[in-house]
Motif scaffolding. Sequence first.
Motif, mmCIF file in Angstrom:
data_model
loop_
_atom_site.group_PDB
_atom_site.id
_atom_site.type_symbol
_atom_site.label_atom_id
_atom_site.label_comp_id
_atom_site.label_asym_id
_atom_site.label_seq_id
_atom_site.Cartn_x
_atom_site.Cartn_y
_atom_site.Cartn_z
ATOM 1 N N ALA A 415 0.815 -1.216 0.000
ATOM 2 C CA ALA A 415 0.000 0.000 0.000
ATOM 3 C C ALA A 415 0.846 1.263 0.000
ATOM 4 O O ALA A 415 0.497 2.251 -0.632
ATOM 5 N N GLU A 416 1.967 1.269 0.746
ATOM 6 C CA GLU A 416 2.758 2.475 0.884
ATOM 7 C C GLU A 416 4.000 2.472 0.007
ATOM 8 O O GLU A 416 4.826 3.361 0.091
ATOM 9 N N LEU A 417 4.173 1.459 -0.831
ATOM 10 C CA LEU A 417 5.366 1.377 -1.650
ATOM 11 C C LEU A 417 5.135 2.029 -3.008
ATOM 12 O O LEU A 417 4.007 2.086 -3.499
ATOM 13 N N PRO A 418 6.188 2.551 -3.656
ATOM 14 C CA PRO A 418 6.031 3.115 -4.985
ATOM 15 C C PRO A 418 5.495 2.073 -5.966
ATOM 16 O O PRO A 418 5.744 0.876 -5.828
ATOM 17 N N MET A 419 4.789 2.519 -6.988
ATOM 18 C CA MET A 419 4.181 1.615 -7.939
ATOM 19 C C MET A 419 5.216 0.858 -8.763
ATOM 20 O O MET A 419 4.942 -0.188 -9.337
ATOM 21 N N THR A 420 6.452 1.409 -8.802
ATOM 22 C CA THR A 420 7.489 0.754 -9.597
ATOM 23 C C THR A 420 8.057 -0.463 -8.899
ATOM 24 O O THR A 420 8.840 -1.208 -9.477
ATOM 25 N N THR A 421 7.685 -0.679 -7.623
ATOM 26 C CA THR A 421 8.231 -1.813 -6.880
ATOM 27 C C THR A 421 7.504 -3.088 -7.288
ATOM 28 O O THR A 421 6.307 -3.219 -7.098
ATOM 29 N N SER A 422 8.237 -4.040 -7.830
ATOM 30 C CA SER A 422 7.620 -5.294 -8.257
ATOM 31 C C SER A 422 7.579 -6.277 -7.107
ATOM 32 O O SER A 422 8.339 -6.179 -6.145
ATOM 33 N N ARG A 423 6.681 -7.230 -7.200
ATOM 34 C CA ARG A 423 6.552 -8.229 -6.147
ATOM 35 C C ARG A 423 7.755 -9.163 -6.121
ATOM 36 O O ARG A 423 8.048 -9.749 -5.090
ATOM 37 N N GLU A 424 8.426 -9.298 -7.258
ATOM 38 C CA GLU A 424 9.617 -10.155 -7.276
ATOM 39 C C GLU A 424 10.712 -9.581 -6.385
ATOM 40 O O GLU A 424 11.513 -10.314 -5.804
ATOM 41 N N LYS A 425 10.756 -8.250 -6.283
ATOM 42 C CA LYS A 425 11.774 -7.615 -5.460
ATOM 43 C C LYS A 425 11.452 -7.708 -3.968
ATOM 44 O O LYS A 425 12.286 -7.398 -3.137
ATOM 45 N N LEU A 426 10.228 -8.104 -3.654
ATOM 46 C CA LEU A 426 9.810 -8.179 -2.263
ATOM 47 C C LEU A 426 9.778 -9.617 -1.783
ATOM 48 O O LEU A 426 8.860 -10.055 -1.095
ATOM 49 N N SER A 427 10.794 -10.367 -2.161
ATOM 50 C CA SER A 427 10.975 -11.732 -1.678
ATOM 51 C C SER A 427 12.451 -11.931 -1.407
ATOM 52 O O SER A 427 13.299 -11.627 -2.256
ATOM 53 N N ASN A 428 12.772 -12.391 -0.191
ATOM 54 C CA ASN A 428 14.168 -12.537 0.245
ATOM 55 C C ASN A 428 14.906 -11.188 0.216
ATOM 56 O O ASN A 428 16.121 -11.152 0.007
ATOM 57 N N GLN A 429 14.173 -10.116 0.419
ATOM 58 C CA GLN A 429 14.794 -8.797 0.418
ATOM 59 C C GLN A 429 15.279 -8.447 1.823
ATOM 60 O O GLN A 429 14.997 -9.150 2.787
ATOM 61 N N VAL A 430 15.982 -7.328 1.922
ATOM 62 C CA VAL A 430 16.420 -6.788 3.210
ATOM 63 C C VAL A 430 15.454 -5.678 3.609
ATOM 64 O O VAL A 430 15.085 -4.844 2.775
ATOM 65 N N VAL A 431 15.027 -5.665 4.850
ATOM 66 C CA VAL A 431 14.247 -4.549 5.393
ATOM 67 C C VAL A 431 15.204 -3.689 6.206
ATOM 68 O O VAL A 431 15.746 -4.135 7.221
ATOM 69 N N LEU A 432 15.424 -2.472 5.729
ATOM 70 C CA LEU A 432 16.379 -1.551 6.351
ATOM 71 C C LEU A 432 15.615 -0.503 7.148
ATOM 72 O O LEU A 432 14.824 0.263 6.595
ATOM 73 N N VAL A 433 15.860 -0.449 8.457
ATOM 74 C CA VAL A 433 15.175 0.505 9.334
ATOM 75 C C VAL A 433 16.104 1.679 9.631
ATOM 76 O O VAL A 433 17.170 1.495 10.216
ATOM 77 N N GLY A 434 15.700 2.855 9.206
ATOM 78 C CA GLY A 434 16.479 4.059 9.476
ATOM 79 C C GLY A 434 17.257 4.515 8.254
ATOM 80 O O GLY A 434 17.912 3.706 7.594
ATOM 81 N N PHE A 435 17.169 5.835 7.970
ATOM 82 C CA PHE A 435 17.863 6.393 6.808
ATOM 83 C C PHE A 435 18.749 7.556 7.233
ATOM 84 O O PHE A 435 18.827 8.580 6.572
ATOM 85 N N GLY A 436 19.424 7.373 8.393
ATOM 86 C CA GLY A 436 20.395 8.360 8.839
ATOM 87 C C GLY A 436 21.725 8.138 8.137
ATOM 88 O O GLY A 436 21.798 7.546 7.053
ATOM 89 N N ARG A 437 22.821 8.572 8.781
ATOM 90 C CA ARG A 437 24.133 8.443 8.139
ATOM 91 C C ARG A 437 24.501 6.983 7.900
ATOM 92 O O ARG A 437 24.981 6.605 6.826
ATOM 93 N N VAL A 438 24.285 6.137 8.915
ATOM 94 C CA VAL A 438 24.619 4.717 8.768
ATOM 95 C C VAL A 438 23.672 4.053 7.777
ATOM 96 O O VAL A 438 24.089 3.292 6.905
ATOM 97 N N GLY A 439 22.378 4.351 7.901
ATOM 98 C CA GLY A 439 21.394 3.751 7.011
ATOM 99 C C GLY A 439 21.635 4.103 5.552
ATOM 100 O O GLY A 439 21.496 3.258 4.652
#
Length: 569
Positions: A415-439
Amino acid sequence: MHHELSLITTIAAALGFGLIFGMLAVRLKLPALVGYLAAGVFIGPATPGFVADIGLASQLAEIGVMLLMFGVGLHFSLKDLLDVRRIALPGALLQIGVATAMGMALSWWWDWSLGAGIVFGLALSVASTVVLLRALEARGVLDSMNGRIAVGWLVVEDLVMVLVLVMLPALAGPLGGKGDAGLDLWPALGMTLLQVGGFIAFMLIVGRKVFPWFLWRVARTASRELFTLSVIAAAVGIAYASSSLFGVSFALGAFFAGMVLRESELSHRAAEESLPLRDAFSVLFFVSVGMLFDPMVLVDNPLHVLGVVLVIVVGKSLAAFILVLALRYPLNTALTVSASLAQIGEFSFILAALGMQLGLLPELGQNLILAGAIISIAFNPLVFSSIEPVQRWLGKQDHLMHLARKLERPADPLAELPMTTSREKLSNQVVLVGFGRVGRRIAEDLTARGIHFVLAEQHRELVETARERGIPAVVGNAAEPAVLIQAHIHKAAMLVITTLDTFDVRKMVEIAKALNPSIRCVVRTHSGKEAELLRAETGGRVFVAEEELAGSMTRHVLETLREHRSAVH
């Protein structure tokens, strides 16, 4: 001979009594700054016995403000300031308006003039940058997004107060004061805007190139004394020049000086070299505030003081809390900003003094402002301490609410992902929390290696920045189940958490494992004790900054020694 040594006497008395009263406050389980304020009252003119030179103490406190704001600038880039503009700019302006209206309402109740009400309300609307920075540094959140929002908010407040200080003499006459009748408001305002704009342009265009280059030239001399001197000279000299040439405040000038010096790779060393002086002079700031205070106002006008304190600690903070939520920011951001603004400080004293000089503010008004400052500064650490349990309670309520919603109706994971995101990319992916300097660094490395990932970040500006780069991102606190569901956590291979909030990290891992028992977790922390706790509770890999740095250096040393021995043999 005693008069000639008034500078040394003032410094010795302020630091000595500050130490004694600060230790007493700590022994009584109170913040040390309460002791510094009490020391100022003790050596001030309102109490019998020794009286320090209040004029010299105020000037020494100004140096402390310069050094402190310079240190903040060294950790606060122009990009950080622009990142928070969408909340800091409208939030600060609206909050100043609301707080000023509350102060004017009090003055109307006390039958003061309109001019007195405006000055009084403005003085109650602006928080102390010094107090805020001490509170954020003590909790280690100065470099966090919430810390940057709070600092950006106060930078906007400082800019507004610079304009107010210029406009007030022009408005004093019409408001019944002793203003200069020949001073035209709009030309004065236009000249101020031109000066402030010229200063900012000069610092961002010329200063960003000249000052870092000069710092490198000094560092190449290999003289620690010269390097420290260059840092202090830059902080105080640029602050003074900005005030003399461009009409901005010392604090604002020092802040931009630090911000342009941040472009140098030596900025961290500059921050460390100036730290001892910043701490010493910040004590002088609190002592000088205490010296201005007349305790008799508490006896003669207790209800007036109570009204002022309620406006500062409750009214202004509540207004900021509602504004942050209205701008669609998380609860923990609203709590941090509201606690940050629950006090007043240096600009309030300057406004009060100018209001007295222009015949707008009665003497009682200045005493009430000082009383409100003393009490709110003393209580501010307690206000900050109350944030954590409140956040923990709210976090538990949100957790239960989202779990209930999950049971009633599963959320659409895309629901909140861009329309360009395919379902194939949402399998075995990494979920990254935080978009600061390290992120951001991790995101760049994953992108370069073609590894699919989804970002979870609670600050909308950072999410919009990520989406502009083509990164799939969801908005919200990853400690809430709905956010991780939207990130497709049930099909993810790994959860990487770059935030430093231990309480939220545990909830994130708990929710992720409930939705995906086989997921692997990677956590970041700065504390060895927290690392042990997180390893035991989460079962994931925990990275401690100091340990990783030491490990990398050790591996490099061992590899270099092996290469050297191979070459010898």
